[in-house]
Motif scaffolding. Structure first.
Motif, PDB file in Angstrom:
ATOM      1  N   ASP A 199       0.829  -1.213   0.000  1.00  0.00           N
ATOM      2  CA  ASP A 199       0.000   0.000   0.000  1.00  0.00           C
ATOM      3  C   ASP A 199       0.859   1.257   0.000  1.00  0.00           C
TER       4      ASP A 199
ATOM      5  N   SER B 201       2.362   1.657  -3.464  1.00  0.00           N
ATOM      6  CA  SER B 201       1.345   2.184  -4.383  1.00  0.00           C
ATOM      7  C   SER B 201       1.147   3.678  -4.185  1.00  0.00           C
ATOM      8  N   ARG B 202       1.198   4.131  -2.918  1.00  0.00           N
ATOM      9  CA  ARG B 202       1.064   5.574  -2.652  1.00  0.00           C
ATOM     10  C   ARG B 202       2.224   6.339  -3.279  1.00  0.00           C
TER      11      ARG B 202
ATOM     12  N   TRP C 227       4.005   5.401  -5.829  1.00  0.00           N
ATOM     13  CA  TRP C 227       3.885   5.273  -7.288  1.00  0.00           C
ATOM     14  C   TRP C 227       2.873   6.277  -7.839  1.00  0.00           C
ATOM     15  N   ARG C 228       1.699   6.327  -7.190  1.00  0.00           N
ATOM     16  CA  ARG C 228       0.666   7.269  -7.646  1.00  0.00           C
ATOM     17  C   ARG C 228       1.102   8.704  -7.424  1.00  0.00           C
ATOM     18  N   ALA C 229       1.803   8.969  -6.303  1.00  0.00           N
ATOM     19  CA  ALA C 229       2.268  10.327  -6.024  1.00  0.00           C
ATOM     20  C   ALA C 229       3.229  10.809  -7.101  1.00  0.00           C
TER      21      ALA C 229
ATOM     22  N   GLY D 203       2.902  10.184 -10.110  1.00  0.00           N
ATOM     23  CA  GLY D 203       2.112  10.476 -11.300  1.00  0.00           C
ATOM     24  C   GLY D 203       1.952   9.318 -12.251  1.00  0.00           C
TER      25      GLY D 203
ATOM     26  N   PRO E  50       0.264   5.497 -13.398  1.00  0.00           N
ATOM     27  CA  PRO E  50      -1.010   4.788 -13.216  1.00  0.00           C
ATOM     28  C   PRO E  50      -0.843   3.438 -12.532  1.00  0.00           C
ATOM     29  N   ASP E  51      -1.940   2.950 -11.951  1.00  0.00           N
ATOM     30  CA  ASP E  51      -1.946   1.584 -11.433  1.00  0.00           C
ATOM     31  C   ASP E  51      -1.830   0.614 -12.610  1.00  0.00           C
TER      32      ASP E  51
ATOM     33  N   ARG F  60       5.565  13.246  -4.823  1.00  0.00           N
ATOM     34  CA  ARG F  60       4.591  14.010  -5.629  1.00  0.00           C
ATOM     35  C   ARG F  60       5.235  15.240  -6.249  1.00  0.00           C
TER      36      ARG F  60
END
Length: 372
Positions: free
Chosen positions: A62, A65-66, A68-70, A72, A74-75, A112
């Motif tokens: 988790d 994933s945070r 990775w998304r931060a 920019g 995609p999942d 981010r």
């Protein structure tokens, strides 16, 4: 199909793997080249699913994933889309948290802010010069055939230059931290905040071709950024037809505002400009600025006359208090009638109410000798 220029976004981990045998050969070849270019840039090939990458880095899925998304991205489900470089980056970021150097939320902010900044840089580099450089030099060649050797040549030089500029910017920012009086000053600082806005930009978007509009915006942003940096200010962000800048010193901000009007006013292809500057407490976060001072500068810009600079009452007090402008035009002259050597002139305009900010007192700023 026509091969397209390979970009970071087109070869992101969400892109499907090359099609199996029996698919479109041209598309298979394009996907293959895209993956080769991706591996060249990242320095590693895809081999991990997100779960495997998180486990290899010793980071909970988790949290990975945070991060990775931060940044920019995609999942990607359970596709084998991640590389050894991704694992190393996760391990380093999580290591800063584990060592107590960063909190978990701060590490996410680092991811981010870095992702947002470099995404724009990568897009600009592709749009501004790589797309042109990968234009096939000979009939029959595709962009894909040109892209790989070009990236192979440019990548080391661009990487070194990026690190150099980042270190320079980090040194400048660190200097401001060291000079701050206390921690509160780093979050809530007193700065001069300015907006510069092109007049009639919406009308131009309907009249100009897309390419012409892009060239105008690029010329505006480039000129504004150069002038702001040359005068010692900081470009906070660009918004197409508007730039936001900051300066620690009110005199520097005044010079920047006037220089922008003077420089862009000399370009016959450029629309008129209006500038608003306010001085006061500003909250800084992730390279951006917030607060009433920023809102006031924006309002001043919206009511500024064409090719003029408006400042607020606090900015005026800072300039007069520093001896850069007179309290009044009468005070600007010495007993023998000669100028007292002020750099700026300030002319009061009618006070007016502004929604959310109350009554504001705008002052028209100019250089000495430009007003009566």
């Amino acid at each position: 199909m026509r091969a397209r220029a390979v970009t970071v976004s087109e070869s992101d981990p969400g892109r499907p793997e090359p099609t199996a045998a029996g698919g479109d050969p041209a598309e298979d070849e394009e996907n293959s080249v895209a993956l080769r270019v991706e591996a060249l840039i990242i320095g590693a090939e895809r081999q991990y699913t997100p779960f495997q990458a998180a486990r290899a880095a010793g980071v909970p899925l988790d949290l990975a994933s945070r991060f990775w998304r931060a940044m920019g991205f995609p999942d990607v489900g359970q596709a084998r889309a991640l590389t050894e470089a991704d694992v190393l980056a996760l391990r380093r970021l999580a290591g800063l948290v584990e060592a107590g150097l960063l909190s978990e939320s701060m590490a996410v902010q680092v991811a981010r802010s870095t992702g947002q900044t470099t995404a724009r840089l990568a897009d600009w580099q592709i749009d501004s010069f790589l797309e042109g450089l990968t234009e096939p030099p000979e009939p029959g060649m595709t962009r894909s055939e040109v892209a790989y050797p070009l990236v192979e040549l440019l990548l080391p030089e661009l990487q070194e230059f990026l690190v150099y500029v980042w270190r320079r910017q980090l040194a400048a920012a660190t200097g401001r931290v060291v000079q701050a009086q206390d921690d509160a000053e780093m979050v809530d600082r007193r700065l001069a905040i300015g907006f510069a806005d092109l007049v009639g930009f919406t009308r131009l978007t309907r009249r100009l071709e897309e390419e012409q509009l892009g060239e105008l915006v690029e010329a505006f942003e480039t000129t504004a950024a150069d002038q702001i940096a040359a005068e010692g200010g900081r470009l906070i962000k660009t918004l197409g037809d508007e730039v936001l800048f900051a300066a620690d010193d009110p005199g520097l901000a005044a010079d920047i505002g006037l220089r922008l009007v003077e420089t862009l006013g000399d370009d016959p292809m450029m629309p008129e400009l209006r500038v608003g500057i306010a001085f006061g407490t500003v909250t800084t976060r992730m390279g951006d600025v917030f607060g009433n001072t920023v809102n006031l500068a924006s309002r001043l810009t919206s009511i500024a006359p064409k090719d003029m600079v408006l400042v607020d009452g606090v900015m005026r007090e800072e300039l007069t208090g520093a001896g850069l402008a007179p309290q009044s035009e009468k005070a600007a002259d010495t007993a023998d009638g000669r100028s007292a050597g002020y750099r700026f002139a300030l002319q009061p305009l009618y006070q007016r109410p502004v929604r959310g900010l109350g009554i504001i007192e705008p002052w028209l700023l100019s250089r000495r000798g430009e007003t009566s």
